[in-house]
Write a protein that holds these residues in place. Structure first.
Motif, mmCIF file in Angstrom:
data_model
loop_
_atom_site.group_PDB
_atom_site.id
_atom_site.type_symbol
_atom_site.label_atom_id
_atom_site.label_comp_id
_atom_site.label_asym_id
_atom_site.label_seq_id
_atom_site.Cartn_x
_atom_site.Cartn_y
_atom_site.Cartn_z
ATOM 1 N N ILE A 87 0.853 -1.185 0.000
ATOM 2 C CA ILE A 87 0.000 0.000 0.000
ATOM 3 C C ILE A 87 0.889 1.234 0.000
ATOM 4 O O ILE A 87 1.852 1.318 0.765
ATOM 5 N N VAL A 88 0.569 2.198 -0.833
ATOM 6 C CA VAL A 88 1.336 3.436 -0.903
ATOM 7 C C VAL A 88 1.079 4.259 0.355
ATOM 8 O O VAL A 88 -0.064 4.563 0.676
ATOM 9 N N VAL A 93 8.809 3.387 -1.121
ATOM 10 C CA VAL A 93 9.325 3.593 -2.465
ATOM 11 C C VAL A 93 8.288 3.037 -3.428
ATOM 12 O O VAL A 93 7.894 1.875 -3.326
ATOM 13 N N VAL A 94 7.852 3.885 -4.335
ATOM 14 C CA VAL A 94 6.761 3.537 -5.245
ATOM 15 C C VAL A 94 7.300 3.457 -6.672
ATOM 16 O O VAL A 94 8.067 4.311 -7.101
ATOM 17 N N THR A 95 6.888 2.419 -7.374
ATOM 18 C CA THR A 95 7.131 2.329 -8.807
ATOM 19 C C THR A 95 5.762 2.445 -9.462
ATOM 20 O O THR A 95 4.816 1.764 -9.052
ATOM 21 N N ALA A 96 5.663 3.327 -10.435
ATOM 22 C CA ALA A 96 4.364 3.565 -11.065
ATOM 23 C C ALA A 96 4.556 3.956 -12.521
ATOM 24 O O ALA A 96 5.595 4.509 -12.901
ATOM 25 N N GLU A 158 7.602 -0.666 -2.129
ATOM 26 C CA GLU A 158 8.643 -1.327 -1.337
ATOM 27 C C GLU A 158 8.954 -0.530 -0.097
ATOM 28 O O GLU A 158 8.721 0.680 -0.045
ATOM 29 N N THR A 159 9.548 -1.187 0.867
ATOM 30 C CA THR A 159 10.029 -0.518 2.075
ATOM 31 C C THR A 159 11.247 0.308 1.723
ATOM 32 O O THR A 159 12.126 -0.150 1.011
ATOM 33 N N PHE A 160 11.303 1.546 2.199
ATOM 34 C CA PHE A 160 12.455 2.408 1.983
ATOM 35 C C PHE A 160 13.571 1.938 2.905
ATOM 36 O O PHE A 160 13.373 1.796 4.102
ATOM 37 N N THR A 161 14.734 1.683 2.327
ATOM 38 C CA THR A 161 15.854 1.177 3.131
ATOM 39 C C THR A 161 16.967 2.205 3.289
ATOM 40 O O THR A 161 17.977 1.910 3.916
#
Length: 162
Positions: A87-88, A93-96, A158-161
């Motif tokens: 879920i955003v 980190v979003v890929t769109a 994704e989780t921001f690392t």
């Protein structure tokens, strides 16, 4: 959710980095700029003294940054980036597919990104507001500042690392 009710998210590393920046600007930075202003003032006529005006402009920018940091550090939620649940949300980190082109970016504050090469979009931006809460595969659109509708499809979260 309106932008004035959103709480900025910071990782502990980003928080610590910003505290150090604030400390530097509030102490050494202020001393340095005061010395430059005083040195320029001693050169004479302030109306035509470019060094004086440049130092005063820099002082204004520095004081604005200090106020911004104080507000951010006072209101930020500090912790680990949220674990991706697909879920955003702020700190992911979003890929769109945005207007047909693939983009990967961090949703949140520029201050979180630190030394990464990621583009950053605020949750309060038109894109951020449009995608917050969406899941992988969801599609939406938002209105660009020029009035054009921009299509968006979330293809990854994704989780921001850091």
């Amino acid at each position: 959710m309106s932008s004035d009710t959103q709480v900025p998210f910071l990782t502990q590393e980003a928080y610590d980095r910003l505290v150090a920046e604030l400390e530097h600007l509030s102490t050494i930075g202020r001393d340095e700029i005061a010395k430059r202003i005083e040195a320029a003032r001693e050169e004479g006529d302030l109306k035509e003294n470019g060094g004086y005006h440049a130092a005063k402009d820099e002082q204004g920018k520095q004081e604005a940054r200090i106020r911004t940091l104080e507000q951010l550090l006072k209101t930020a939620k500090v912790g680990e980036a949220p674990a991706s649940r697909g879920i955003v949300e702020p700190g992911t980190v979003v890929t769109a597919l945005v207007a047909g082109g693939e983009e990967t970016f961090l949703l949140g504050s520029r201050e979180i990104a630190g030394g990464t090469d990621l583009d950053v979009y605020s949750e309060a931006s038109p894109l951020g507001q449009a995608i917050i809460g969406l899941k992988v595969g969801d599609k939406t659109s938002y209105e660009a500042p020029n009035g054009r509708a921009i299509s968006v499809e979330v293809t990854g979260v994704e989780t921001f690392t850091g």
